[in-house]
Design a protein around this motif. Structure first.
Motif, PDB file in Angstrom:
ATOM      1  N   UNK A 152     147.546 -28.629 -30.332  1.00 54.69           N
ATOM      2  CA  UNK A 152     148.178 -28.484 -29.024  1.00 54.69           C
ATOM      3  C   UNK A 152     149.590 -29.040 -29.170  1.00 54.69           C
ATOM      4  N   UNK A 153     150.564 -28.188 -28.925  1.00 53.27           N
ATOM      5  CA  UNK A 153     151.961 -28.537 -29.118  1.00 53.27           C
ATOM      6  C   UNK A 153     152.561 -28.936 -27.772  1.00 53.27           C
ATOM      7  N   UNK A 154     153.170 -30.122 -27.709  1.00 59.13           N
ATOM      8  CA  UNK A 154     153.798 -30.602 -26.483  1.00 59.13           C
ATOM      9  C   UNK A 154     155.288 -30.801 -26.773  1.00 59.13           C
ATOM     10  N   UNK A 155     156.140 -30.111 -26.012  1.00 57.86           N
ATOM     11  CA  UNK A 155     157.577 -30.115 -26.292  1.00 57.86           C
ATOM     12  C   UNK A 155     158.345 -30.609 -25.080  1.00 57.86           C
ATOM     13  N   UNK A 156     159.121 -31.665 -25.276  1.00 59.13           N
ATOM     14  CA  UNK A 156     159.906 -32.284 -24.221  1.00 59.13           C
ATOM     15  C   UNK A 156     161.341 -31.766 -24.240  1.00 59.13           C
TER      16      UNK A 156
END
Length: 229
Positions: A63-67
């Motif tokens: 699961x990729x989380x990008x800020x």
């Protein structure tokens, strides 16, 4: 168990995620916070994606989380490794061929930020009030003690290289108190560019620092409801 892979925004410091990482690990997940080569003038968007892919190192159930600025990098990663879900967090949403430098004017970010400041009675934007207004004082002090992280202009000068957004399942999560990318602004940009709704939660631009437990709970909810991981 999921592999949460966390991509920071401008400045590229994995430190940004240091309060979220233990929350996700306590829920039983492998968690990777990535340091990007933000201070390297030879490193563009593909080098940023290389760094994330190398950090994933063949792990599965990603699961990729990008800020924030990480919204330019995360889709490139999805083109190269299997990703079960991409979570865009207070993120920039590029269109094909758009540079990071042009994104600001193309989207009307400055006017949206100024309009919000006028409505809410904020002064001119500065890092302390603009980014850290809801971050605990001790965390803010730690951030400022590190100094401003370097951010090369190289990735902002490059056209975004994909011809379209990947077909990776994607959600967009926005802090409703973000003074940098206001909620109404993000709703418009995400609707126009991705055609998906914007979910919201309490918090400003740096929700991983201000509300790590609530963010972890939201990410866990996405995992359960949006994936089979």
């Amino acid at each position: 168990m999921a592999t949460f892979t966390l991509i920071p925004g401008a400045g590229g410091r994995a430190w940004y995620w240091h309060r979220l990482v233990p929350e996700l690990r306590a829920r039983g997940h492998d968690t990777i916070a990535v340091d990007l080569p933000a201070g390297d003038d030879s490193a563009g968007l593909r080098a940023y994606a290389d760094t994330v892919v190398e950090a994933i190192a063949g792990r599965t159930n990603v699961i990729l989380v990008a800020q924030s600025m990480g919204g330019f990098t995360a889709p490139l990663v999805c083109e190269r490794v299997p990703v079960g879900l991409m979570v865009l967090l207070n993120a920039m949403v590029p269109i094909p061929g758009e540079t990071g430098g042009d994104w600001w004017g193309n989207t009307g970010q400055a006017q949206a930020m100024a309009d919000l400041a006028a409505r809410e009675g904020h002064g001119p934007f500065d890092a302390g009030e603009g980014f850290f207004h809801d971050v605990p004082p001790e965390v803010t002090a730690e951030a400022f003690a590190q100094g401003e992280p370097p951010q090369s202009s190289t990735p902002f000068a490059e056209p975004w290289p994909l011809h379209t957004w990947p077909d990776t399942p994607t959600v967009f999560l926005q802090g409703r108190d973000d003074r940098f990318f206001p909620l109404d602004f993000q709703r418009r940009i995400v609707r126009e560019r991705l055609g998906i709704p914007v979910d919201e939660m309490p918090g400003g631009h740096l929700v991983a620092l201000s509300r790590p437990k609530e963010l972890a709970e939201r990410l866990e909810k996405y995992r359960v409801e949006r994936t089979s991981l």
